[in-house]
Motif scaffolding. Structure first.
Motif, short mmCIF file in Angstrom:
data_model
loop_
_atom_site.label_atom_id
_atom_site.label_comp_id
_atom_site.label_asym_id
_atom_site.label_seq_id
_atom_site.Cartn_x
_atom_site.Cartn_y
_atom_site.Cartn_z
N GLN A 9 0.82 -1.21 0.00
CA GLN A 9 0.00 0.00 0.00
C GLN A 9 0.86 1.26 0.00
OE1 GLN A 9 -2.33 -1.17 3.47
NE2 GLN A 9 -4.20 -1.03 2.23
N VAL A 10 1.97 1.25 0.71
CA VAL A 10 2.87 2.40 0.69
C VAL A 10 3.34 2.67 -0.73
CG1 VAL A 10 5.12 3.29 1.45
CG2 VAL A 10 3.60 2.17 3.10
N LEU A 11 3.75 1.62 -1.42
CA LEU A 11 4.21 1.80 -2.79
C LEU A 11 3.08 2.25 -3.70
CD1 LEU A 11 6.35 1.72 -4.97
CD2 LEU A 11 6.08 -0.79 -5.06
N GLY A 12 1.89 1.71 -3.53
CA GLY A 12 0.74 2.17 -4.31
C GLY A 12 0.46 3.64 -4.06
N HIS A 13 0.53 4.05 -2.79
CA HIS A 13 0.35 5.45 -2.44
C HIS A 13 1.43 6.32 -3.09
CE1 HIS A 13 0.01 9.11 -0.07
NE2 HIS A 13 1.28 8.95 0.28
N MET A 14 2.66 5.86 -3.03
CA MET A 14 3.75 6.62 -3.67
C MET A 14 3.46 6.83 -5.15
SD MET A 14 7.01 4.81 -1.76
CE MET A 14 8.20 5.30 -3.01
N THR A 15 2.93 5.82 -5.80
CA THR A 15 2.61 5.92 -7.23
C THR A 15 1.45 6.88 -7.46
OG1 THR A 15 3.40 3.65 -7.53
CG2 THR A 15 2.07 4.58 -9.31
N ASP A 16 0.42 6.78 -6.63
CA ASP A 16 -0.70 7.72 -6.75
C ASP A 16 -0.22 9.16 -6.60
OD1 ASP A 16 -2.69 5.81 -7.15
OD2 ASP A 16 -3.55 5.99 -5.13
N VAL A 17 0.59 9.42 -5.59
CA VAL A 17 1.05 10.79 -5.34
C VAL A 17 1.99 11.25 -6.45
CG1 VAL A 17 2.36 12.27 -3.76
CG2 VAL A 17 0.63 10.70 -2.87
N GLU A 18 2.80 10.35 -6.97
CA GLU A 18 3.64 10.70 -8.12
C GLU A 18 2.77 11.20 -9.27
OE1 GLU A 18 7.45 10.72 -10.29
OE2 GLU A 18 7.02 10.51 -8.15
N ARG A 19 1.68 10.53 -9.50
CA ARG A 19 0.76 10.94 -10.56
C ARG A 19 0.09 12.28 -10.24
NH1 ARG A 19 -0.70 4.96 -11.20
NH2 ARG A 19 -0.01 4.53 -13.33
N VAL A 20 -0.35 12.44 -9.00
CA VAL A 20 -1.03 13.68 -8.62
C VAL A 20 -0.08 14.87 -8.73
CG1 VAL A 20 -2.08 14.93 -6.69
CG2 VAL A 20 -2.76 12.57 -7.15
N PHE A 21 1.10 14.77 -8.12
CA PHE A 21 2.06 15.87 -8.18
C PHE A 21 2.47 16.14 -9.63
CE2 PHE A 21 4.03 15.46 -3.63
CZ PHE A 21 2.81 15.78 -3.07
N GLY A 22 2.66 15.07 -10.41
CA GLY A 22 3.04 15.23 -11.81
C GLY A 22 1.95 15.90 -12.63
N SER A 23 0.69 15.56 -12.35
CA SER A 23 -0.42 16.21 -13.06
C SER A 23 -0.49 17.69 -12.72
CB SER A 23 -1.75 15.54 -12.69
OG SER A 23 -1.79 14.23 -13.16
N ARG A 24 -0.33 17.99 -11.45
CA ARG A 24 -0.32 19.40 -11.04
C ARG A 24 0.81 20.14 -11.74
NH1 ARG A 24 -1.05 18.33 -4.51
NH2 ARG A 24 -3.28 17.92 -4.58
N LEU A 25 1.97 19.53 -11.77
CA LEU A 25 3.13 20.13 -12.42
C LEU A 25 2.83 20.42 -13.88
CD1 LEU A 25 6.72 18.82 -11.95
CD2 LEU A 25 5.89 19.35 -14.20
N LEU A 26 2.22 19.46 -14.58
CA LEU A 26 1.90 19.63 -15.99
C LEU A 26 0.89 20.76 -16.20
CD1 LEU A 26 2.13 18.74 -18.94
CD2 LEU A 26 0.35 17.02 -18.45
N PHE A 27 -0.19 20.78 -15.42
CA PHE A 27 -1.18 21.84 -15.55
C PHE A 27 -0.52 23.21 -15.38
CE2 PHE A 27 -4.46 18.66 -15.15
CZ PHE A 27 -5.60 19.24 -15.67
N ILE A 28 0.31 23.34 -14.35
CA ILE A 28 0.93 24.63 -14.07
C ILE A 28 1.97 24.98 -15.14
CG2 ILE A 28 2.35 25.90 -12.41
CD1 ILE A 28 0.82 24.27 -10.20
N ALA A 29 2.77 24.01 -15.55
CA ALA A 29 3.79 24.27 -16.58
C ALA A 29 3.16 24.73 -17.88
CB ALA A 29 4.63 23.03 -16.82
N ARG A 30 1.98 24.24 -18.17
CA ARG A 30 1.29 24.61 -19.42
C ARG A 30 0.48 25.89 -19.28
NH1 ARG A 30 4.82 21.57 -21.20
NH2 ARG A 30 4.34 19.55 -22.14
N GLY A 31 0.54 26.51 -18.11
CA GLY A 31 -0.14 27.80 -17.92
C GLY A 31 -1.63 27.70 -17.71
N ASP A 32 -2.12 26.54 -17.35
CA ASP A 32 -3.56 26.39 -17.11
C ASP A 32 -3.94 27.21 -15.88
OD1 ASP A 32 -6.16 25.34 -16.28
OD2 ASP A 32 -5.77 23.73 -17.71
N PRO A 33 -4.92 28.10 -16.00
CA PRO A 33 -5.28 28.97 -14.87
C PRO A 33 -6.20 28.31 -13.84
CG PRO A 33 -6.65 29.50 -16.75
CD PRO A 33 -5.67 28.44 -17.21
#
Length: 176
Positions: free
Chosen positions: A63-87
């Protein structure tokens, strides 16, 4: 490679400061690449006992590893939205709610580890191709501003935080 300067307070929440602090390296992308072997070795130590917990009610290693993967996706998605200038104001998430909806127990630990690695490599590819101006672009998650460079460090810092918990609290697996 573009020099990725360290984020400053105000580019991430107080809660996430510990993740940023766990990444002292100047070369973030090299540190992310190097971390893969460290994470793989740490988690492979639990290959015979992926459902090991350190206390009742705590997450299993799987479960820890699954959580790490989920958060990797969440932080990465946030990063992509912000990098692309999405308001758009991006949502937060409650990790315990997510865990109740996840069924990481049905995954083999090596499969979870491979999935985490694939998600991380995808983020590394994205990070390598950001322009210099993208790194300091700001966006809002919940009620807090974040920069791309803060989120990038948080990817690695979150991973390291959970490895510290595994090594410090889960300890070595006892036979039988």
């Amino acid at each position: 490679m573009t020099e990725i300067s360290r984020p400053q307070p105000g580019e991430y929440s107080a809660f996430h400061a510990r993740y940023v602090a766990l990444v002292p390296e100047d070369d973030l992308l090299a540190a992310m690449l190097t971390q893969e072997a460290v994470t793989t070795a740490a988690l492979n130590a639990y290959a015979a006992a992926p459902d090991h917990i350190y206390a009742p009610g705590k997450w299993t290693v799987r479960q820890v590893l699954g959580h790490m993967t989920d958060v990797e996706r969440v932080f990465g998605s946030r990063l992509l939205f912000i990098a692309r200038g999405d308001p758009a104001r991006l949502p937060g998430f409650e990790q315990d709610d997510w865990m109740r909806s996840a069924d990481f127990g049905r995954y083999a630990l090596p499969d979870l580890l491979a999935e985490f690695g694939a998600v991380r490599r995808s983020h590394l590819s994205l990070l390598r191709h950001l322009s210099p101006g993208d790194w300091t672009r700001r966006g809002v998650v919940g009620d807090q501003e974040f920069t791309v460079r803060a989120l990038a460090r948080m990817l690695l810092g979150h991973e390291r935080a959970h490895l510290e918990v595994l090594c410090g609290r889960y300890g070595p697996v006892q036979p039988g």
